[in-house]
Design a protein around this motif. Sequence first.
Motif, short mmCIF file in Angstrom:
data_model
loop_
_atom_site.label_atom_id
_atom_site.label_comp_id
_atom_site.label_asym_id
_atom_site.label_seq_id
_atom_site.Cartn_x
_atom_site.Cartn_y
_atom_site.Cartn_z
N LEU A 1 3.86 -17.19 1.99
CA LEU A 1 4.32 -16.99 0.61
C LEU A 1 5.77 -16.50 0.57
N ALA A 2 6.22 -15.89 1.65
CA ALA A 2 7.62 -15.42 1.69
C ALA A 2 8.59 -16.59 1.60
N LYS A 3 8.06 -17.81 1.87
CA LYS A 3 8.93 -18.99 1.75
C LYS A 3 9.05 -19.46 0.30
N SER A 4 8.01 -19.21 -0.51
CA SER A 4 8.03 -19.74 -1.88
C SER A 4 8.31 -18.67 -2.94
N ALA A 5 7.86 -17.46 -2.72
CA ALA A 5 8.04 -16.40 -3.73
C ALA A 5 9.42 -15.76 -3.59
N ALA A 6 9.89 -15.16 -4.68
CA ALA A 6 11.22 -14.53 -4.65
C ALA A 6 11.14 -13.07 -4.25
N ALA A 7 10.04 -12.42 -4.60
CA ALA A 7 9.94 -10.99 -4.31
C ALA A 7 8.48 -10.57 -4.22
N PHE A 8 8.25 -9.45 -3.54
CA PHE A 8 6.90 -8.90 -3.38
C PHE A 8 6.86 -7.47 -3.93
N LEU A 9 5.73 -7.14 -4.53
CA LEU A 9 5.48 -5.77 -4.99
C LEU A 9 4.15 -5.32 -4.41
N THR A 10 4.19 -4.26 -3.61
CA THR A 10 2.94 -3.72 -3.06
C THR A 10 2.48 -2.57 -3.94
N VAL A 11 1.21 -2.62 -4.32
CA VAL A 11 0.64 -1.58 -5.19
C VAL A 11 -0.50 -0.89 -4.45
N GLU A 12 -0.40 0.42 -4.34
CA GLU A 12 -1.42 1.18 -3.60
C GLU A 12 -1.68 2.50 -4.30
N MET A 13 -2.85 3.06 -4.04
CA MET A 13 -3.13 4.43 -4.47
C MET A 13 -2.79 5.37 -3.31
N SER A 14 -1.49 5.39 -2.99
CA SER A 14 -0.94 6.24 -1.93
C SER A 14 0.57 6.29 -2.16
N MET A 15 1.27 7.00 -1.28
CA MET A 15 2.74 7.04 -1.39
C MET A 15 3.38 5.77 -0.86
N GLY A 16 2.59 4.88 -0.28
CA GLY A 16 3.13 3.63 0.28
C GLY A 16 2.83 3.53 1.75
N GLN A 17 1.75 2.85 2.10
CA GLN A 17 1.34 2.74 3.50
C GLN A 17 1.23 1.27 3.90
N MET A 18 0.41 0.50 3.16
CA MET A 18 0.27 -0.93 3.47
C MET A 18 1.60 -1.65 3.32
N VAL A 19 2.49 -1.10 2.48
CA VAL A 19 3.79 -1.74 2.25
C VAL A 19 4.52 -1.96 3.58
N ASP A 20 4.29 -1.10 4.57
CA ASP A 20 4.90 -1.31 5.90
C ASP A 20 4.48 -2.66 6.49
N ASP A 21 3.19 -2.96 6.38
CA ASP A 21 2.69 -4.22 6.96
C ASP A 21 3.15 -5.43 6.16
N VAL A 22 3.31 -5.24 4.84
CA VAL A 22 3.84 -6.33 4.02
C VAL A 22 5.28 -6.61 4.45
N ARG A 23 6.05 -5.55 4.66
CA ARG A 23 7.45 -5.74 5.08
C ARG A 23 7.52 -6.42 6.44
N LEU A 24 6.64 -6.04 7.36
CA LEU A 24 6.64 -6.69 8.69
C LEU A 24 6.31 -8.17 8.55
#
Lengths: 352, 179
Positions: free
Chosen positions: A295-318
């Motif tokens: 999806l990183a090839k077709s989408a322009a941007a990603f938004l990670t939503v979590e009930m935390s300060m931001g943890q899974m967002v690391d794996d999305v960025r990787l």
Amino acid sequence: MADKVLMKGNEALAEAAILAGCRHFFGYPITPQTELAAYMAKKMPKLGGTYLQAESEIAAINMVLGASSAGVRVMTSSSSPGISLKSEGISYMAGSDLPALIVNVQRGGPGLGGIQPGQADYWQATKAPGHGDFHLIVFAPSTVQEMVDLVYKAFELGDKFRTPVMILADGMLGQMMEPVTLPSALTAVPDEKPWAASGHANKRKKNIINSLYLDPNLLEKTILERRKRYDQITAEEQRCEEVQCEDAEIVVVAYGASARVSRSAVNQARAEGIKAGLLRPITLWPFPTDAIARLAKSAAAFLTVEMSMGQMVDDVRLAVNGARPVAFYGRTGGVIPTPAEVLTAMKSLIGG
Amino acid sequence: MKKDLNLLLAGFGGQGLLFAGKVIAYCGLIENRQLSWLPSYGPEMRGGTANCGVCISDEPIGSPLVVAPNQLIVMNLPSLEKFVNAVPSDGLILVDSTMIPATVSRTDVTVRCVPSTALAESNGLKGLANIVLVGTLFSEYEFCAYDTLVEAIRKSVPASKTEMFDLNIRALRLGLEYN
């Protein structure tokens, strides 16, 4: 197909485990997981199974270790602080290649935290569920139906790959009721377990279940052998749901309860003409890296939503690997984000 | 097309709001629709406010947390104060006026004040004010067929307490016919 019934997530998960042939439950009560253990306490004795409330979480997980060593289908459940207590035993089980189902109905942390729903145990579940070089397979249901379906999958994959498997739920999923179709009961638990310490009756070589290797070369060999299974799991078992992602310019990545909130926000965005989609990881380990990279090839941007300060967002960025901006929105401490908040975060990402 | 429900029920613990929510959730189940039922849990239930959100739709339910209820049933003053402004314009607010002496000043919503606790007690239905209000909700906003509602009550009352079924139906009728 069986009729739909109305059940709480915690109770539906417990019933599914029973239907999947699990007859041994060891646990210690904690909110918001308690209905799961209570259901087992009511049902297991009638089925000739074991329900045991241990003196602590540490004792409970070691009973799970013992039961799994004997080759039976076994599980435990807890909520965040209780899982921390179980982490030593989880590591021992991984080091001993023992399958079991471990359920975490997450609440807000750290410490005793609160009892409202949270998702702040992502790092713990996927990166460090205990000391040492190992992983758990981690499933993230987002409906009561999935709480049921993933139980079957968890036992199946646990046996196949000889690894503990975690279902990472949260207080919202545990407490809410939804219609659910229960699967038919397994009449016999599949898979012979030739490795189990279940009594050799002088007919075969004895099996030893152990996680202690004083020879570093031997220990390294066991870890590398396990690593091969992890590689196979990573290649074969990544799961996610994609909603309206084909033409999406902004892709929201969220799991569990926050995926439900995000689904509402994405629908609202679409109604306002914003090309939004939702990618919902169903496995958190292995993380659905391949789908996100695509999806990183077709989408322009990603938004990670979590009930935390931001943890899974690391794996999305990787997974996105710098190709696109990856933003984060979250509430923590037991606060559930609203669809309106997520929509605002989406708008500020595409607006700026 | 069937009507969507986005309902919040709020009051004290013990007023039967979670049970009333469950009856309504069963209506969705019986009509084979999508639904969610989410209770508040923890210390707020013990002596404080208890509430429960029920969503029914033909589309999958996203967030089950009802933050902007189109329909609100309130059975105590703290709950009215907490949620009265969360209801969107054109929404519906049902107030147990036995328990809540205050009035609702909003003019952009429909407000029905029903002395449901007094009505239930004077008809020998103590403890069924919750179902009285379900009846009023149904009369204001027909979110399912009437027969469905009756069947939902049948499913929600424990099999060992069949006499409770008739009492619940009487409470339902009281709320339905109250003007």
